[in-house]
Enzyme design. Structure first.
Site, PDB file in Angstrom:
ATOM      1  N   LYS A  35       0.837  -1.203   0.000  1.00  0.00           N
ATOM      2  CA  LYS A  35       0.000   0.000   0.000  1.00  0.00           C
ATOM      3  C   LYS A  35       0.881   1.267   0.000  1.00  0.00           C
ATOM      4  CE  LYS A  35      -2.099  -1.238   3.837  1.00  0.00           C
ATOM      5  NZ  LYS A  35      -1.398  -2.528   4.118  1.00  0.00           N
ATOM      6  N   ARG A 110      -9.869   0.687   8.698  1.00  0.00           N
ATOM      7  CA  ARG A 110      -9.423  -0.679   8.979  1.00  0.00           C
ATOM      8  C   ARG A 110     -10.483  -1.482   9.710  1.00  0.00           C
ATOM      9  NH1 ARG A 110      -3.583   0.388   8.961  1.00  0.00           N
ATOM     10  NH2 ARG A 110      -2.518  -1.594   9.123  1.00  0.00           N
ATOM     11  N   ARG A 149      11.759  -5.895   4.863  1.00  0.00           N
ATOM     12  CA  ARG A 149      11.471  -4.472   4.614  1.00  0.00           C
ATOM     13  C   ARG A 149      12.413  -3.561   5.418  1.00  0.00           C
ATOM     14  NH1 ARG A 149       5.617  -1.985   5.467  1.00  0.00           N
ATOM     15  NH2 ARG A 149       5.866  -2.845   7.559  1.00  0.00           N
ATOM     16  N   ARG A 182      11.280  -1.766  11.027  1.00  0.00           N
ATOM     17  CA  ARG A 182      10.205  -1.381  11.931  1.00  0.00           C
ATOM     18  C   ARG A 182      10.057  -2.380  13.069  1.00  0.00           C
ATOM     19  NH1 ARG A 182       4.880   0.192   8.533  1.00  0.00           N
ATOM     20  NH2 ARG A 182       3.908  -1.255   9.986  1.00  0.00           N
ATOM     21  N   ARG A 193      -0.595  -9.357  13.229  1.00  0.00           N
ATOM     22  CA  ARG A 193      -1.196  -8.298  12.390  1.00  0.00           C
ATOM     23  C   ARG A 193      -2.044  -8.924  11.285  1.00  0.00           C
ATOM     24  NH1 ARG A 193       4.034  -5.246  10.757  1.00  0.00           N
ATOM     25  NH2 ARG A 193       2.701  -4.049   9.355  1.00  0.00           N
TER      26      ARG A 193
HETATM   27  P1  AP5 Z   1       4.810  -1.662   1.856  1.00  0.00           P
HETATM   28  O1  AP5 Z   1       4.496  -0.786   0.687  1.00  0.00           O
HETATM   29  O2  AP5 Z   1       5.555  -1.061   2.995  1.00  0.00           O
HETATM   30  O3  AP5 Z   1       3.489  -2.389   2.387  1.00  0.00           O
HETATM   31  P2  AP5 Z   1       2.240  -1.831   3.191  1.00  0.00           P
HETATM   32  O4  AP5 Z   1       1.036  -2.479   2.601  1.00  0.00           O
HETATM   33  O5  AP5 Z   1       2.247  -0.314   3.212  1.00  0.00           O
HETATM   34  O6  AP5 Z   1       2.538  -2.465   4.608  1.00  0.00           O
HETATM   35  P3  AP5 Z   1       2.492  -1.887   6.104  1.00  0.00           P
HETATM   36  O7  AP5 Z   1       3.174  -2.894   6.971  1.00  0.00           O
HETATM   37  O8  AP5 Z   1       3.016  -0.489   6.186  1.00  0.00           O
HETATM   38  O9  AP5 Z   1       1.007  -1.881   6.357  1.00  0.00           O
HETATM   39  P4  AP5 Z   1       0.267  -2.039   7.659  1.00  0.00           P
HETATM   40  O10 AP5 Z   1      -1.061  -1.793   7.107  1.00  0.00           O
HETATM   41  O11 AP5 Z   1       0.399  -3.241   8.459  1.00  0.00           O
HETATM   42  O12 AP5 Z   1       0.977  -0.958   8.619  1.00  0.00           O
HETATM   43  P5  AP5 Z   1       0.597   0.532   9.034  1.00  0.00           P
HETATM   44  O13 AP5 Z   1       1.840   1.306   9.080  1.00  0.00           O
HETATM   45  O14 AP5 Z   1      -0.544   1.053   8.235  1.00  0.00           O
HETATM   46  O15 AP5 Z   1       5.589  -2.960   1.279  1.00  0.00           O
HETATM   47  C1  AP5 Z   1       6.072  -3.991   2.144  1.00  0.00           C
HETATM   48  C2  AP5 Z   1       7.408  -4.565   1.601  1.00  0.00           C
HETATM   49  O16 AP5 Z   1       7.177  -5.265   0.370  1.00  0.00           O
HETATM   50  C3  AP5 Z   1       8.460  -3.487   1.271  1.00  0.00           C
HETATM   51  O17 AP5 Z   1       9.716  -3.953   1.648  1.00  0.00           O
HETATM   52  C4  AP5 Z   1       8.342  -3.280  -0.249  1.00  0.00           C
HETATM   53  O18 AP5 Z   1       9.590  -2.875  -0.829  1.00  0.00           O
HETATM   54  C5  AP5 Z   1       7.928  -4.681  -0.726  1.00  0.00           C
HETATM   55  N1  AP5 Z   1       6.996  -4.627  -1.865  1.00  0.00           N
HETATM   56  C6  AP5 Z   1       5.958  -3.762  -2.030  1.00  0.00           C
HETATM   57  N2  AP5 Z   1       5.302  -4.048  -3.169  1.00  0.00           N
HETATM   58  C7  AP5 Z   1       5.908  -5.130  -3.710  1.00  0.00           C
HETATM   59  C8  AP5 Z   1       5.684  -5.935  -4.881  1.00  0.00           C
HETATM   60  N3  AP5 Z   1       4.678  -5.661  -5.728  1.00  0.00           N
HETATM   61  N4  AP5 Z   1       6.516  -7.002  -5.118  1.00  0.00           N
HETATM   62  C9  AP5 Z   1       7.515  -7.287  -4.259  1.00  0.00           C
HETATM   63  N5  AP5 Z   1       7.793  -6.558  -3.149  1.00  0.00           N
HETATM   64  C10 AP5 Z   1       6.995  -5.505  -2.868  1.00  0.00           C
HETATM   65  O19 AP5 Z   1       0.020   0.304  10.528  1.00  0.00           O
HETATM   66  C11 AP5 Z   1       0.871  -0.009  11.624  1.00  0.00           C
HETATM   67  C12 AP5 Z   1       0.051  -0.083  12.903  1.00  0.00           C
HETATM   68  O20 AP5 Z   1      -0.575   1.198  13.175  1.00  0.00           O
HETATM   69  C13 AP5 Z   1      -1.117  -1.066  12.910  1.00  0.00           C
HETATM   70  O21 AP5 Z   1      -0.696  -2.383  13.226  1.00  0.00           O
HETATM   71  C14 AP5 Z   1      -2.018  -0.447  13.996  1.00  0.00           C
HETATM   72  O22 AP5 Z   1      -1.549  -0.722  15.295  1.00  0.00           O
HETATM   73  C15 AP5 Z   1      -1.857   1.035  13.759  1.00  0.00           C
HETATM   74  N6  AP5 Z   1      -2.886   1.571  12.829  1.00  0.00           N
HETATM   75  C16 AP5 Z   1      -2.650   2.105  11.591  1.00  0.00           C
HETATM   76  N7  AP5 Z   1      -3.803   2.479  11.019  1.00  0.00           N
HETATM   77  C17 AP5 Z   1      -4.802   2.173  11.895  1.00  0.00           C
HETATM   78  C18 AP5 Z   1      -6.215   2.332  11.864  1.00  0.00           C
HETATM   79  N8  AP5 Z   1      -6.864   2.853  10.795  1.00  0.00           N
HETATM   80  N9  AP5 Z   1      -6.921   1.888  12.924  1.00  0.00           N
HETATM   81  C19 AP5 Z   1      -6.313   1.365  14.001  1.00  0.00           C
HETATM   82  N10 AP5 Z   1      -4.976   1.192  14.099  1.00  0.00           N
HETATM   83  C20 AP5 Z   1      -4.219   1.604  13.053  1.00  0.00           C
END
Ligand code: AP5
Length: 243
Positions: A35, A110, A149, A182, A193
């Protein structure tokens, strides 16, 4: 006289922002689906403000704000922070002057409750979502990706040690800052997660399916390919709207 390109969104990659009026997008998908990776590209395409709740919360934790202090324990466990805490943060941004021409939301909503809060906020502003972009990746691939990552300390640019490595190992190509792992990318926390995603966020996709807003993408394709599919889909949506 209008050029043939005036009604076609994807005539030239660098002129997208001029032809798209309001684009209100959300990115859905499991942790590690890509994402953030795609959001970075969409921001460049459309010059839209980008709000990633994970980044907002991590910055709040780092700064020790009341929001960060409350969110930290949930995030460290891989749980979601409470809906009302994060809901207020996002509604304020969507309502702000920066987001008047559209926005990209990553990591919100979410839960179905959060989707309802966003829907009500947009309705009160006389606006609606353009699309919910769902990037789909199986659990095993998520675990492989997140263990490799790395993110830059300064601006959060994303890399993968094998799949998308920086030119200079350990340092960001874009701003030269150090790459770090991270806290919540440890395997046990990633598995938790994923469980949270299946229990609480999958129903959000169903919620938007009922509104015919979901567009699905195979997140196992290379990042550039996924990006191309998303751009093509948004172009089609825009054309449909104009017909
Ligand atoms: P990346 O682009 O970083 O993936 P992502 O989908 O953004 O993953 P996140 O881990 O950031 O998402 P998340 O939703 O768990 O975490 P968030 O920070 O929102 O890509 C991942 C890896 O794959 C990278 O190394 C990249 O290079 C590689 N890659 C990407 N695309 C690729 C492809 N096509 N092919 C191969 N490799 C690829 O949330 C963190 C925490 O915050 C949550 O756990 C929660 O506690 C809290 N939180 C956040 N939002 C909320 C909410 N709305 N409500 C409640 N709690 C929340």
């Amino acid at each position: 006289m209008p050029s043939p390109c005036d009604s076609i969104v994807l005539c030239r990659g660098d002129s997208l922002a001029q032809v798209v009026s309001e684009l209100n997008l959300i990115l859905l998908g499991p942790p590690g689906a890509g994402k953030g990776t795609q959001a970075e590209r969409l921001r460049a395409d459309f010059e839209l403000p980008y709000y990633a709740t994970g980044d907002i919360l991590r910055a709040a934790v780092k700064e020790g704000t009341p929001l960060g202090r409350e969110a930290k324990e949930y995030m460290d466990r891989g749980d979601l922070v409470p809906d009302d805490l994060i809901g207020r943060v996002i509604v304020e941004r969507v309502d702000g002057a920066d987001a008047r021409d559209g926005f990209v939301l990553d990591g919100f909503p979410r839960t179905v409750k959060q989707a309802e809060v966003l829907g009500a906020a947009l309705e009160s502003l006389g606006r609606r979502l353009t699309a919910a972009l769902s990037i789909e990746v199986p659990d095993e691939e998520v675990i492989r990706r997140l263990s490799g990552r790395r993110m830059c300390e300064k601006n959060g640019h994303v890399y993968h040690v094998e799949l998308d490595p920086p030119k200079n190992p350990g340092f960001c190509d874009q701003d030269g800052s150090v790459l770090v792992q991270r806290e919540d990318d440890k395997e046990e926390t990633v598995r938790h997660r994923l469980r949270v995603f299946h229990d609480q966020t999958r129903p959000v996709i169903d919620h938007y399916l009922k509104q015919s807003l979901v567009r699905r993408f195979d997140g196992c394709r290379p990042p550039e390919e996924v990006h191309g599919h998303i751009r093509a889909t948004l172009a089609t949506l825009r054309l449909e709207e104009e017909l």
